[in-house]
Design an enzyme around this catalytic site. Structure first.
Site, short mmCIF file in Angstrom:
data_model
loop_
_atom_site.label_atom_id
_atom_site.label_comp_id
_atom_site.label_asym_id
_atom_site.label_seq_id
_atom_site.Cartn_x
_atom_site.Cartn_y
_atom_site.Cartn_z
N ALA A 90 -0.55 11.44 -5.32
CA ALA A 90 -0.14 10.23 -6.04
C ALA A 90 -1.32 9.52 -6.71
O ALA A 90 -1.22 9.09 -7.85
CB ALA A 90 0.57 9.28 -5.07
N TYR A 121 18.64 21.14 -22.26
CA TYR A 121 18.83 21.41 -20.83
C TYR A 121 17.81 22.43 -20.34
O TYR A 121 17.23 22.29 -19.26
CB TYR A 121 20.26 21.94 -20.59
CG TYR A 121 20.63 21.99 -19.13
CD1 TYR A 121 21.36 20.96 -18.54
CD2 TYR A 121 20.25 23.07 -18.33
CE1 TYR A 121 21.69 20.99 -17.20
CE2 TYR A 121 20.57 23.11 -16.98
CZ TYR A 121 21.29 22.06 -16.42
OH TYR A 121 21.62 22.10 -15.09
N PHE A 164 1.98 9.56 4.20
CA PHE A 164 2.74 8.42 3.68
C PHE A 164 4.13 8.40 4.34
O PHE A 164 4.63 9.44 4.75
CB PHE A 164 2.84 8.49 2.15
CG PHE A 164 3.57 7.30 1.58
CD1 PHE A 164 3.02 6.04 1.67
CD2 PHE A 164 4.81 7.45 0.99
CE1 PHE A 164 3.70 4.93 1.18
CE2 PHE A 164 5.50 6.33 0.50
CZ PHE A 164 4.94 5.09 0.59
N ASP A 165 4.74 7.21 4.41
CA ASP A 165 6.04 7.04 5.11
C ASP A 165 7.10 8.06 4.70
O ASP A 165 7.81 8.59 5.54
CB ASP A 165 6.68 5.68 4.81
CG ASP A 165 5.71 4.53 4.87
OD1 ASP A 165 4.49 4.76 4.90
OD2 ASP A 165 6.19 3.40 4.89
N ASP A 179 -0.94 15.75 -1.34
CA ASP A 179 -0.10 14.66 -1.82
C ASP A 179 -0.99 13.86 -2.78
O ASP A 179 -1.93 13.19 -2.38
CB ASP A 179 0.36 13.81 -0.63
CG ASP A 179 1.15 12.57 -1.05
OD1 ASP A 179 1.15 12.23 -2.26
OD2 ASP A 179 1.75 11.91 -0.18
N HIS A 227 12.65 -2.65 6.94
CA HIS A 227 11.90 -3.64 6.16
C HIS A 227 12.48 -3.89 4.77
O HIS A 227 12.33 -4.96 4.21
CB HIS A 227 10.42 -3.24 6.06
CG HIS A 227 10.19 -1.89 5.45
ND1 HIS A 227 10.51 -0.73 6.09
CD2 HIS A 227 9.71 -1.53 4.25
CE1 HIS A 227 10.22 0.29 5.31
NE2 HIS A 227 9.74 -0.16 4.19
N LYS A 268 2.35 6.72 -9.97
CA LYS A 268 1.04 6.12 -9.72
C LYS A 268 0.07 6.64 -10.80
O LYS A 268 0.07 6.14 -11.90
CB LYS A 268 0.54 6.46 -8.30
CG LYS A 268 1.24 5.65 -7.22
CD LYS A 268 2.51 6.28 -6.75
CE LYS A 268 3.11 5.64 -5.54
NZ LYS A 268 4.41 6.21 -5.20
N1 F0G Z 1 2.89 9.74 -1.36
C1 F0G Z 1 2.16 8.62 -1.41
C2 F0G Z 1 0.72 8.64 -1.01
C3 F0G Z 1 2.75 7.42 -1.84
O1 F0G Z 1 2.04 6.29 -1.88
C4 F0G Z 1 4.13 7.43 -2.22
C5 F0G Z 1 4.80 6.21 -2.67
C6 F0G Z 1 4.83 8.65 -2.15
C7 F0G Z 1 4.17 9.78 -1.71
C8 F0G Z 1 6.28 8.73 -2.52
O2 F0G Z 1 6.43 8.71 -3.88
O3 F0G Z 1 7.73 6.61 -4.35
O4 F0G Z 1 7.53 8.45 -6.05
O5 F0G Z 1 8.92 8.76 -4.03
N2 F0G Z 1 4.32 5.05 -2.54
C9 F0G Z 1 4.85 3.79 -3.05
C10 F0G Z 1 3.99 2.64 -2.59
C11 F0G Z 1 6.30 3.58 -2.84
O6 F0G Z 1 4.40 1.47 -2.82
O7 F0G Z 1 2.90 2.86 -2.04
P1 F0G Z 1 7.73 8.08 -4.61
#
Ligand code: F0G
Length: 465
Positions: free
Chosen positions: A222, A72, A129-130, A220, A455, A263
């Site tokens: 990824a 833990y 990102f969304d 960010d 979506h 990623k």
């Molecule tokens: N930032 C970027 C640039 C991303 O592409 C994603 C996720 C996230 C943050 C969020 O990360 O999924 O680990 O919570 N992108 C995926 C995609 C879902 O299909 O492009 P996560």
């Protein structure tokens, strides 16, 4: 004869793919209410829905899984990952989270606040990102997109279409007081603008502006390794630098990072936040404990932290990146050569097909990119993802449809998972479809949708049965 570049790995374990027929797929997509997210993975031949969590781990990563320490507190797997993060990014402090959006939740709780603490606050950056935007807006704050204008035209050739327009950014800093700008977020590569990189020069300049106006800069990250590869290949002065050297320099300009390890960490689940400053790390720890887990595991199992520490090192190897990004470009070139319009230059993780140009006769009210996604699935069992009107969703106030300038079908390539023969298959299916694209005049209408993030769960039916 110049030797071609082979993949810098060989395959030890394989997963069978069921070769479905068109007739089966027509039935399955109807049963899935024409939503590609509703398909079972066995119903898909080549899955290009996302490059997130879908990569193949190496033998060294699987070995780390067996060495995972599940204590833990104070697990050795945590310390392995801590050392890797220090070596690669230079950050002394980090918090593990279950994925990227969880890192955003913890970081923004710390920097923006909780509840409505974000009202009146702004987070500038390059096409967030969304989920990043979602977490900013969830707190009442606004994400301000300062990406360069070139990013919004798919056919403009620019080596760093993820770059921030420095004038747009400085205008935000000049217009609003420091208290209203808790953080600046830079996304590398910029997924929303097509997997496009940010140049080192731009990161440095953004960092300079952030320092001038005393706003912390978080990255960010990824697809940080893919971004570093593009810097090495495209930016003058970096040809002779190694990927790890480029990554270290890039992060020297930042105050911290959020990471979706699914990623460029080449693991199936996981994320983290890196911090330069102990104070912010300590403040964020409280939120991490509440939302994710104790500081030395957060949202991750020990074994997954071990696999991630190896994955991050593998992702920064030049030969791996060259083979990965060449594979994406290989697919892009096959499509371009066949007259299919895709976003230029090719991104690091995906090819984005311009659906409006593919199906010029489908009206925008009938979801053009989704129609292309469904047709491609029926044609070859290939699953992409719509980046168009379904994703753009309705205006929260007027509830009217928001029609984005671009209707794209994203074909995201998982890491180390498919061969170029799979890419040939994808290209052939799209080319077949292109040959009869003028005949397709109708798309789909919504029969059921959720109030937000529709979506994922939307249900559709063909406009013409
Ligand atoms: N930032 C970027 C640039 C991303 O592409 C994603 C996720 C996230 C943050 C969020 O990360 O999924 O680990 O919570 N992108 C995926 C995609 C879902 O299909 O492009 P996560």
């Amino acid at each position: 004869m110049q030797l071609p570049i082979p993949e810098p790995y060989r395959i030890k374990m394989v997963e069978p793919i069921y070769p479905s027929t068109r007739k089966e797929r027509e039935q399955w997509i109807r049963e899935a209410k024409y939503n590609l997210f509703n398909l079972r993975s066995e119903q898909v031949i080549i899955d290009l829905l996302t490059d997130s969590g879908t990569g193949a781990m190496s033998s060294a990563q699987w070995a780390e899984i067996m060495l995972g320490d599940e204590s833990y507190a104070g697990a050795s797997s945590y310390y392995k990952l801590k050392q890797t993060i220090k070596d690669i990014f230079g950050f002394d402090y980090f918090l593990p989270t279950h994925q990227g959006r969880a890192a955003e939740n913890v970081l923004f709780s710390t920097l923006i606040g909780v509840g409505n603490a974000g009202v009146g606050k702004l987070v500038p950056g390059n096409s967030h990102f969304d989920t990043t935007k979602g977490h900013i807006e969830f707190r009442g704050a606004h994400a301000i997109d300062c990406t360069i204008n070139e990013a919004f035209d798919t056919q403009v050739e620019h080596p760093f279409k993820g770059n921030v327009d420095l004038e747009k950014l400085e205008k935000v800093f000049k217009t609003y007081p420091r208290e209203q700008i808790p953080v600046c977020m830079l996304t590398i590569t910029c997924n929303s603008s097509g997997g496009q990189p940010v140049s080192m020069e731009n990161v440095k300049a953004v960092s300079g502006l952030c320092k001038k106006y005393k706003v912390p800069l978080y990255i960010d990250s990824a697809r940080f390794a893919e971004n570093a590869y593009f810097i090495k290949i495209r930016e003058p002065g970096y040809q002779n630098k190694t990927i790890p050297e480029i990554v270290r320099e890039l992060y020297s300009y930042a105050d911290g990072m959020t990471m979706s390890s699914k990623k460029d960490g080449i693991v199936n689940i996981g994320g983290f936040i890196g911090f330069r400053d102990e104070e912010t790390f300590k403040k964020a720890s409280t939120f991490n404990i509440m939302f994710e887990g104790f500081n030395t595991y957060g949202g991750m199992a020990g074994r997954d932290m071990g696999a991630l520490s190896v994955g991050l090192r593998e992702a920064t190897q030049f030969e791996y990146l060259e083979s990965r990004i060449n594979q994406v470009a290989y697919l892009g070139k096959k499509l371009t050569d066949a007259g299919i319009v895709v976003q230029r230059p090719y991104g690091g993780h995906a090819i984005f097909v311009d659906a409006k140009r593919f199906f010029p006769n489908v009206p925008k009210e009938e979801f053009i990119a989704q129609t292309l996604g469904i047709e491609l699935y029926k044609e070859g069992g290939i699953r992409g993802v719509e980046i168009g009107t379904l994703l753009a969703d309705r205006d929260p106030e007027t509830r009217q449809e928001r029609y984005p300038a671009l209707e794209l079908l994203r074909l995201a390539i998982p890491r180390r998972t498919y061969t170029n023969a799979h890419m040939d298959y994808v290209a052939a299916a799209l080319i077949n479809l292109k040959e009869r694209s003028a005949e397709i005049k109708h798309g789909y209408r919504i029969i059921r949708e959720a109030p937000i993030m529709r979506h994922f769960t939307v249900e559709l039916e063909p406009v013409q049965q």
